[in-house]
Design an enzyme around this catalytic site. Structure first.
Site, PDB file in Angstrom:
ATOM      1  CB  SER A  65      -0.985   0.007   1.176  1.00 31.61           C
ATOM      2  OG  SER A  65      -0.383  -0.418   2.365  1.00 31.61           O
ATOM      3  CG  HIS A 118      -0.834  -5.400   1.873  1.00 27.94           C
ATOM      4  ND1 HIS A 118      -0.189  -5.265   3.070  1.00 27.94           N
ATOM      5  CD2 HIS A 118      -0.848  -4.141   1.312  1.00 27.94           C
ATOM      6  CE1 HIS A 118       0.172  -3.999   3.236  1.00 27.94           C
ATOM      7  NE2 HIS A 118      -0.224  -3.288   2.186  1.00 27.94           N
ATOM      8  CG  HIS A 121       6.227  -9.481   7.489  1.00 28.28           C
ATOM      9  ND1 HIS A 121       7.139  -8.607   6.954  1.00 28.28           N
ATOM     10  CD2 HIS A 121       5.085  -8.762   7.691  1.00 28.28           C
ATOM     11  CE1 HIS A 121       6.584  -7.415   6.855  1.00 28.28           C
ATOM     12  NE2 HIS A 121       5.340  -7.476   7.290  1.00 28.28           N
ATOM     13  NE  ARG A 130       2.723  -4.597  12.250  1.00 28.54           N
ATOM     14  CZ  ARG A 130       2.565  -4.632  10.928  1.00 28.54           C
ATOM     15  NH1 ARG A 130       2.027  -3.594  10.303  1.00 28.54           N
ATOM     16  NH2 ARG A 130       2.937  -5.679  10.223  1.00 28.54           N
ATOM     17  CG  ASP A 156      -3.062  -8.815   8.822  1.00 33.48           C
ATOM     18  OD1 ASP A 156      -3.503  -7.723   9.226  1.00 33.48           O
ATOM     19  OD2 ASP A 156      -2.383  -8.933   7.786  1.00 33.48           O
TER      20      ASP A 156
END
Ligand code: NMX
Ligand code: MLT
Length: 439
Positions: A241, A271, A318, A327, A373
């Site tokens: 992005s 993504h 990743h 995160r 995620d």
């Protein structure tokens, strides 16, 4: 000039001089060697982009202007002493490079509130799409349709000098960030609450207002939204992005065009779509196993089955990270603190124990550890946001903070159009084997 904009201008114009000096004086300096392997595996590790907002370390994870997530949680201003920091503060930090004061953050919140009006035709564009079009389709289309408001586009047409591109870009970026929560909430209420829309409350902060317009008023959800918007805001410049917005912006397409393009990239399963894929896959597993509380063996067998079907385990792996994503850890700590006994949160924790050794055994997967995620959907679901096809929109609202701060930098640095070179496959074959082979 408004003072935050002036601070940005003062700081960024100094950096812009450094950018120009490097370009003029050190253009011949060799900074990297590129292997064929890097080209053929998605340009990994090639230092090709200038991005000042954040930097990703493969082992340590993301740092925003040098600050880790725990450091941000400690140092950025928050509304409540035990609450999460306001994402507006992170935007200020990424834009200006200094920790904001509480007053700066409050002024930024107010500035966003005054810019938050979304023109009617944007809602009309959303309403013209069938309700079964994906929330990310509606979100990207809405952002694109807001380009009617672009100050950059008008300034360019009026013949403004290159020197002032950043100024019009700054205005577009501030307006776009201010309007995204309203657009996102509109899509949510349209799709999942029978078009029963909720007006913005200009007295709320940016993330709190998003929760409010989606129909969630508790402090718990507002706290979660502030954390969510903080940790998803940026991931250096090479992710799909961010890179898309930079590339499209390099053609001097206006920020609305650039961000709409970025959002169509975020909508891909490798993504940001992975945040909904994780919940989809968890439910698929629970349904297949006919239980809400599977044993470790059942989970391991299901992971093997998914892999056997030639699918990826969403939320794991990743392109850059080689350890557990900080995160993920921030969300796990949040759950440990605020959530007791939730089957999806428990499943996310169970998967964290079981998935990495299985992926590690395969050998080819460079990072068997979870990314952001793997946890976010379980938290949203716990607090009642169960419509997981919407989750990527929330990622998209947050990602604007970093990506659009970078876009203003791009314009003040005077970055040129991005245009790498391509070759036919035969050329790469020749580099490797010394002979040209067509296929
Ligand atoms: N499950 C199964 N296989 C995997 C996984 C996974 N979670 N991760 C990587 N692989 C495979 C990958 O498909 C590739 O296979 P092949 O050689 O057959 O093409 C091989 O392992 C090597 O891939 P890597 O070099 O380790 O990873 P790459 O940099 O190509 O891709 C991701 C990175 C993130 C796209 C990949 O790990 C993945 O598909 N993960 C699952 C989807 C996901 O969670 N995406 C979200 C990323 C974070 N975000 O929000 O954007
Ligand atoms: C992101 O947040 O953009 C993802 O982790 C993907 C990436 O960094 O490549």
């Amino acid at each position: 000039m408004e003072y935050i904009k002036y601070r940005f201008y003062k700081r960024a114009s100094k950096c812009s001089l450094k950018f120009q000096k490097l370009k003029n004086e050190s253009a011949d300096k060799v900074i990297a060697e590129v292997t064929l392997g890097q080209v053929l595996t998605g340009m990994k590790g090639i230092p090709l982009l200038v991005t000042d907002t954040s930097k990703l370390d493969p082992d340590e994870g993301i740092r925003f202007k040098g600050y880790s997530i725990p450091e941000l949680q400690e140092k950025l201003p928050s509304i409540n002493p035990d609450g999460e920091p306001l994402p507006e503060g992170l935007f200020y930090l990424m834009l200006i490079g200094e920790m904001p004061s509480k007053e700066d953050v409050s002024n930024l919140s107010k500035d966003f509130a005054t810019r938050a009006h979304v023109p009617q035709h944007v809602f009309d564009v959303i309403d013209a799409l069938p309700k079964n079009s994906k929330p990310m389709t509606q979100f990207s289309a809405a952002i694109l349709s807001m380009a009617t408001e672009s100050i950059f586009q008008k300034a360019y047409r009026a013949g403004v000098s290159k020197k002032f591109y950043w100024d019009a870009t700054y205005e577009d970026v501030m307006n776009l960030i201010a309007r995204l929560p309203r657009v996102a909430a509109y899509i949510y209420r349209r799709n999942f609450h029978n078009d029963d829309h909720i007006a913005p409350n200009p007295r709320l902060d940016w993330a709190g207002n998003l929760a409010h317009m989606m129909g969630f008023e508790t402090e718990d959800i507002k706290r979660l939204f502030r954390l969510y918007m903080l940790i998803h805001a940026d991931h250096e410049g090479g992710n799909v992005s961010a890179h898309t917005a930079h590339l499209v912006g390099s053609a001097l397409s206006n920020p609305y065009y650039a961000y709409a393009a970025a959002m169509t990239g975020l909508a891909g399963p490798l993504h940001g779509f992975a945040n909904q894929d994780v919940i989809f896959w968890m439910f698929e597993m629970l349904e297949y196993l006919e239980t809400d509380r599977p044993t470790d063996k059942q989970v391991a067998d299901y992971i093997h089955l998914t892999l056997k079907e030639g699918r990826v385990i969403p939320g794991y792996g990743h392109a850059v990270l080689r350890k557990t994503d900080p995160r993920f850890t921030a969300q796990q700590e949040f759950a440990n603190k605020y959530i007791k006994d939730d089957y999806l949160v428990d499943l996310a924790n169970q998967l964290y124990r079981i998935v990495p050794p299985i992926l590690g055994e395969i050998g080819k997967i460079k990072n068997p550890w979870p990314n952001v995620d793997a946890y976010s959907g379980s938290l949203l679901y716990h607090y009642g946001i169960k419509e997981y096809t919407f989750y990527t929109v929330l990622f998209g609202v947050s990602r604007a903070l970093g990506v659009l701060a970078s876009l203003v930098n791009d314009r003040i640095y005077g970055m040129p159009i991005e245009r790498p070179t391509s070759h036919p496959l035969s050329w790469f074959h020749e580099q490797a084997y010394g002979e040209k082979k067509t296929c």
